[in-house]
Motif scaffolding. Structure first.
Motif, mmCIF file in Angstrom:
data_model
loop_
_atom_site.group_PDB
_atom_site.id
_atom_site.type_symbol
_atom_site.label_atom_id
_atom_site.label_comp_id
_atom_site.label_asym_id
_atom_site.label_seq_id
_atom_site.Cartn_x
_atom_site.Cartn_y
_atom_site.Cartn_z
ATOM 1 N N ARG A 268 0.878 -1.167 0.000
ATOM 2 C CA ARG A 268 0.000 0.000 0.000
ATOM 3 C C ARG A 268 0.910 1.208 0.000
ATOM 4 N N TYR A 269 0.507 2.200 -0.730
ATOM 5 C CA TYR A 269 1.222 3.477 -0.719
ATOM 6 C C TYR A 269 0.440 4.383 0.222
ATOM 7 N N SER A 270 0.812 4.347 1.509
ATOM 8 C CA SER A 270 1.824 3.562 2.197
ATOM 9 C C SER A 270 1.231 3.019 3.491
ATOM 10 N N PRO A 333 11.254 -3.160 1.513
ATOM 11 C CA PRO A 333 11.161 -1.710 1.421
ATOM 12 C C PRO A 333 11.398 -1.194 -0.001
ATOM 13 N N ILE A 334 10.814 -0.074 -0.308
ATOM 14 C CA ILE A 334 11.024 0.562 -1.609
ATOM 15 C C ILE A 334 12.345 1.335 -1.573
ATOM 16 N N VAL A 335 13.073 1.286 -2.669
ATOM 17 C CA VAL A 335 14.297 2.093 -2.801
ATOM 18 C C VAL A 335 14.272 2.722 -4.188
ATOM 19 N N VAL A 370 12.190 14.564 -7.471
ATOM 20 C CA VAL A 370 11.397 13.354 -7.231
ATOM 21 C C VAL A 370 10.782 13.479 -5.836
ATOM 22 N N TRP A 371 10.387 12.366 -5.202
ATOM 23 C CA TRP A 371 9.673 12.487 -3.917
ATOM 24 C C TRP A 371 10.393 13.380 -2.899
ATOM 25 N N PRO A 372 11.701 13.253 -2.736
ATOM 26 C CA PRO A 372 12.352 14.073 -1.692
ATOM 27 C C PRO A 372 12.622 15.509 -2.130
ATOM 28 N N ILE A 404 14.131 -6.172 -2.013
ATOM 29 C CA ILE A 404 14.095 -4.726 -2.255
ATOM 30 C C ILE A 404 13.180 -4.446 -3.446
ATOM 31 N N TRP A 405 12.435 -3.382 -3.310
ATOM 32 C CA TRP A 405 11.503 -2.942 -4.374
ATOM 33 C C TRP A 405 12.073 -1.646 -4.968
ATOM 34 N N ASN A 406 12.495 -1.729 -6.225
ATOM 35 C CA ASN A 406 13.063 -0.549 -6.894
ATOM 36 C C ASN A 406 12.026 0.112 -7.790
ATOM 37 N N ASP A 407 11.797 1.373 -7.504
ATOM 38 C CA ASP A 407 10.782 2.128 -8.251
ATOM 39 C C ASP A 407 11.440 3.376 -8.854
ATOM 40 N N MET A 408 10.719 4.049 -9.728
ATOM 41 C CA MET A 408 11.139 5.346 -10.274
ATOM 42 C C MET A 408 12.494 5.256 -10.984
ATOM 43 N N THR A 467 11.356 -4.615 -9.793
ATOM 44 C CA THR A 467 11.698 -3.365 -10.476
ATOM 45 C C THR A 467 10.561 -2.867 -11.348
ATOM 46 N N ARG A 468 10.554 -1.542 -11.556
ATOM 47 C CA ARG A 468 9.571 -0.986 -12.468
ATOM 48 C C ARG A 468 10.183 -0.825 -13.857
ATOM 49 N N ALA A 469 11.436 -0.364 -13.904
ATOM 50 C CA ALA A 469 12.062 -0.141 -15.210
ATOM 51 C C ALA A 469 13.066 -1.239 -15.509
ATOM 52 N N VAL A 480 9.335 -8.045 -12.319
ATOM 53 C CA VAL A 480 8.827 -6.798 -12.877
ATOM 54 C C VAL A 480 7.345 -6.673 -12.521
ATOM 55 N N TRP A 481 6.960 -5.509 -11.986
ATOM 56 C CA TRP A 481 5.514 -5.304 -11.898
ATOM 57 C C TRP A 481 5.164 -4.213 -12.896
ATOM 58 N N THR A 482 3.929 -4.200 -13.329
ATOM 59 C CA THR A 482 3.591 -3.416 -14.517
ATOM 60 C C THR A 482 3.200 -1.968 -14.209
ATOM 61 N N GLY A 483 3.627 -1.461 -13.064
ATOM 62 C CA GLY A 483 3.494 -0.042 -12.778
ATOM 63 C C GLY A 483 2.097 0.371 -12.369
ATOM 64 N N ASP A 484 1.824 1.650 -12.584
ATOM 65 C CA ASP A 484 0.622 2.263 -12.018
ATOM 66 C C ASP A 484 -0.629 2.007 -12.855
ATOM 67 N N ASN A 485 -1.168 0.820 -12.716
ATOM 68 C CA ASN A 485 -2.450 0.514 -13.354
ATOM 69 C C ASN A 485 -3.576 1.114 -12.514
ATOM 70 N N PHE A 539 2.661 -11.971 -7.443
ATOM 71 C CA PHE A 539 1.321 -11.838 -6.867
ATOM 72 C C PHE A 539 1.360 -10.816 -5.730
ATOM 73 N N ARG A 540 1.062 -9.557 -6.082
ATOM 74 C CA ARG A 540 1.077 -8.498 -5.066
ATOM 75 C C ARG A 540 -0.140 -7.604 -5.201
ATOM 76 N N ASN A 541 -0.805 -7.390 -4.087
ATOM 77 C CA ASN A 541 -1.904 -6.432 -4.010
ATOM 78 C C ASN A 541 -1.290 -5.101 -3.581
HETATM 79 C C1 GLC Z 1 5.031 5.091 -8.066
HETATM 80 C C2 GLC Z 1 4.963 3.566 -8.066
HETATM 81 C C3 GLC Z 1 3.966 3.097 -7.054
HETATM 82 C C4 GLC Z 1 4.343 3.645 -5.691
HETATM 83 C C5 GLC Z 1 4.443 5.160 -5.738
HETATM 84 C C6 GLC Z 1 4.961 5.744 -4.426
HETATM 85 O O1 GLC Z 1 3.840 5.609 -8.512
HETATM 86 O O2 GLC Z 1 4.678 3.069 -9.344
HETATM 87 O O3 GLC Z 1 3.902 1.701 -7.031
HETATM 88 O O4 GLC Z 1 3.402 3.258 -4.750
HETATM 89 O O5 GLC Z 1 5.320 5.549 -6.760
HETATM 90 O O6 GLC Z 1 6.206 5.247 -4.115
#
Ligand code: GLC
Length: 783
Positions: A268-270, A333-335, A370-372, A404-408, A467-469, A480-485, A539-541
């Motif tokens: 969940r975010y977050s 954790p996301i990195v 980016v986020w920070p 580790i979950w790599n995003d962005m 990873t996303r990319a 790989v997960w398919t991003g922001d569906n 398999f991730r919700n």
């Molecule tokens: C991006 C990711 C998403 C994540 C969000 C916040 O949109 O694709 O999965 O929850 O960033 O980190």
């Protein structure tokens, strides 16, 4: 007014489009052979043809220099010694391996690649290879009426990509993923062509922005890049499976994942505090819903600084991780790659002082939002940065983290172009290149660095990366997960061909955010999606900030019970899934497959978007629309048994199948078998009992499969600590025979035998196990 000046007649304003915009490679002047390589000097450039194996040939065109053959970030295999026979005529040169025939017409230079029986795979006619003085390169290939296209990594839309045009440029897309939304996060410039039941493949190894066009012209398709060389490989096939084996021979297979990574993940975010995460875990345990991993999104960090925890929200991460681990749950954790620009933050300091961030040629660091807020980006093209970034993960591994979950990591930047300035320079192991050239491999190299770090730090345990990319070869490091569906039924539908095409592109460990990321999900959609999720490789919700929570119990007991049934089913199927992941790690073949992979001669399967296979003998036909409890299911040749009812269906037919909300139609091929176990509890996970469900046929049928098992979490299997059974099931009118043809590995598992459950045995049909008539107790012994 610029238009009032000579600018109005600026030469750059002249628009030349289509083939006319390109110069042709021209006539062949001469050629020479060295080892497995032919160098062709043409009027307007040079071409190298290099044989990798009997099945794989590489073609490289460089309009300016002699083609460069090293430096690929995707290809990890060296060419073998291949015997090549030559034939000459005044018009053409013919080069033959035992599996391929290349016909090179001399004037102008045109290449046709045939199989060894002279059947055309790729061909050039009036057009061939071309380029522009501004650096673009293009290849035109003849498009046959019977061609169907697959792969291209992560693309929206249907399974068959004929009639589509795609771009490869890793892009962060939060906007809804429509059929026309392109590009997305991953770039895998590879595709497979299926023509009249035979398949071949092409991998265009170019990291610039590339375009694949199977749309604009009737008789040609093309692939082109903004710069670099025209560097591509042709794979002879001829089965869809062998094409993929050949492609992954070059770009690598996925490593065997830890078993826990194949379980259910909740995200969940977050989840914003230790208390919330503990409560979440408690809920799963109390409800007996399996859970292997909780993902921590960006709120766990201190001001979104990677390699930190927020002291207030997560005061004792080590204890949290340990306590959850005791419940059978791991924390992922996301990195993100962006490092906050903050002179008081150690990671930023190290990056600046150690010269580890991406920079402009003039020497200053590139900063992007980016986020920070303003952040710097590690230059993963540099070995030194790899090591640094990998080592930094000790921060996590010391706390007990194994995933580790790599995003962005496209990299995404909050600006107009959505990414880093393309003029930024990457060190690229001593051959500096712009971001324009290396953008598409930023994510791949981040995965490589992270995987390397974790592998070193986990004391023999298998890392899990998400990873996303990515780029071709991403399978070597990460799922790989398919991003922001979104929580749309259409996105549930789209996720099937998307994950199947990722599988066909060498990335078998993939899945969408179950339930949908953005937008509010609803009870029925989440239930149906969880059913599908139980069979998708990853398999991730996961759901987004500002939208409804979507843990399995959020919509009441009725729905929670169904979701629990399916999440538990995932674990019941684990012996089967794990054996298939093992196969993926050996052969590159995906766990979740389109039907065409098993039935390439059956045209009905060529664009089958709403059904998929698990391995070679199971068809899953989920309900993908609201308020519907019946659907058409196409079953290819053979006889098929519905998993939940035991009803037998004839193949090569379409059936109307009923499925209430608590059912998802699954069919197993008669004459085959699947391996199952029982769900026990979150701490123990599955039972030690393994059952082989054999689906008896009364026709002459023979089926072979591999059952694989090991400790599920270490690399000890590399030292033979595994059990691998090569099993044969033979049916006829009188008997069903089960034979263990071979047992490999020297692991002696806790189970000393495998229970055999024969489904659909006819009266008078005997069960014979390893040559002997089985008694009441049907078992296969395991040494
Ligand atoms: C991006 C990711 C998403 C994540 C969000 C916040 O949109 O694709 O999965 O929850 O960033 O980190």
């Amino acid at each position: 007014m610029l238009e009032d000046t000579s600018f109005a007649i600026h030469p750059g304003k002249e628009q030349v489009t289509g083939i006319d915009a390109y110069s042709d490679i021209g006539t062949l002047l001469n050629y020479k052979k060295t080892d497995n390589k032919y160098l062709f000097q043409c009027k307007n450039g040079q071409v190298v043809i290099q044989f990798y194996t009997d099945f794989i040939v590489r073609v490289v065109m460089n309009p300016v220099d002699e083609p460069k053959l090293s430096g690929s970030k995707a290809v990890i295999t060296l060419p073998e010694t291949v015997t090549v026979k030559e034939q000459q005529s005044s018009e053409a040169l013919i080069l033959k391996t035992s599996k391929l025939e290349l016909v090179i017409k001399k004037s102008p230079f045109r290449l046709t690649v045939n199989d060894h029986q002279g059947r055309e795979l790729i061909a050039e006619m009036d057009r061939g290879m071309g380029f522009k003085s501004t650096g673009e390169v293009i290849a035109y290939k003849v498009m046959n009426e019977a061609d169907h296209f697959y792969g291209f990594g992560e693309k929206s839309g249907h399974l068959d990509k004929r009639g589509e045009k795609y771009e490869m440029w890793n892009t962060d897309v939060y906007a809804p993923h429509n059929p026309e939304t392109d590009p997305l996060y991953e770039s895998i410039p590879y595709f497979m062509t299926l023509r009249d039941g035979r398949a071949h493949g092409v991998f265009f190894d170019n990291t610039f922005r590339t375009i694949f066009d199977m749309k604009s012209e009737e008789h040609y398709y093309s692939f082109q890049a903004e710069g670099g060389q025209l560097d591509y490989y042709v794979f002879a096939g001829p089965e869809p499976k062998s094409v993929l084996e050949q492609y992954t021979h070059l770009t690598g297979k996925m490593p065997l994942p830890p078993k826990w990574a194949l379980g259910y993940h909740q995200s969940r975010y977050s989840y914003r505090s230790e208390a919330e995460v503990r409560e979440l875990a408690k809920n799963f345990i109390e409800r007996d819903i399996p859970l292997d991993a909780v993902h921590l999104d960006i709120h766990y960090m201190n001001g979104y600084r990677v390699f930190t925890f927020d002291q207030e929200r997560f005061p004792n991460p080590e204890k949290l991780i340990k306590d959850l681990r005791e419940l059978g749950i791991r924390v992922v954790p996301i990195v993100d790659p962006g490092v906050k620009k903050d002179p008081e933050y150690n990671i930023y300091q190290e990056g600046v002082n150690g010269d580890l961030f991406c920079k402009y040629i003039e020497g200053h660091i590139y900063h992007g939002d980016v986020w920070p807020g303003p952040s710097a980006f590690p230059d993963f093209t540099d070995e030194k940065v790899h090591k640094w970034w990998g080592d930094k993960h000790e921060f996590y591994t010391k706390l007990g983290i194994e995933g580790i979950w790599n995003d962005m990591n496209e990299p995404a930047v909050f600006n107009e172009t959505k990414t880093m300035d393309v003029e930024v320079i990457h060190r690229n192991e001593g051959r500096p290149a712009t971001h324009r050239e290396l953008h598409n491999i930023y994510g791949l190299l981040m995965e490589k660095a992270t995987y390397g770090g974790l592998r070193q730090q986990l004391n023999g345990k298998r890392p899990f990366l998400l990873t996303r990319a990515g780029y071709a070869g991403v399978q070597r490091y990460a799922a790989v997960w398919t991003g922001d569906n979104r929580s749309f039924w259409e996105h549930l539908q789209m996720s099937l061909p998307m994950v199947m095409n990722l599988g066909l592109s060498g990335a078998p460990f993939a899945g969408p955010d179950v339930g949908g990321f953005a937008y509010d999900t609803n009870a029925e959609l989440l239930t149906r999606w969880t059913q599908v999720g139980a069979f998708t490789p990853f398999f991730r919700n996961h759901s987004a900030i500002g939208f409804k929570n979507q843990e399995p119990w959020q919509f009441g007991e009725k729905y929670a019970t169904i979701m629990k049934k399916y999440i538990q089913m995932r674990y019941e199927w684990m012996p089967q899934l794990y054996s298939l992941f093992y196969q993926a790690s050996k052969t590159g073949l995906p766990v979740m497959r389109p039907l065409l992979m098993e039935f390439p001669d059956d045209e009905k399967t060529y664009n089958m978007n709403d059904q998929f296979m698990i391995g070679d003998n199971v068809i899953v036909a989920p309900i993908l629309v609201p308020s519907v409890t019946d659907r058409a299911v196409y079953l290819p040749a053979g006889e098929w048994i519905e998993f939940s009812t035991g009803i037998v269906y004839e193949g090569a037919e379409t059936h109307l199948i009923h499925a209430e909300l608590d059912e998802m139609p699954i069919f197993v091929k008669k004459g085959s078998a699947i391996m199952q176990t029982e769900w026990i509890s979150n701490i123990v996970k599955s039972s030690k009992n393994i059952t082989m469900n054999v689906y008896a046929s009364d026709h002459d049928e023979s089926y072979r499969f591999t059952f694989y098992d090991d400790d599920g979490e270490t690399f000890e299997y590399e030292k033979n600590a595994f059990v691998e059974l090569d099993i044969e099931v033979k049916s006829n009118e009188d008997s069903v025979e089960i034979n263990v043809l071979q047992q490999k590995g020297n692991l002696s598992p806790a189970y000393k035998e495998i229970n055999v459950n024969v489904v659909g045995l006819k009266e008078g049909q005997h069960v014979i196990i390893n040559g002997e008539n089985s008694g009441e107790k049907r078992v296969v012994p395991v040494k």
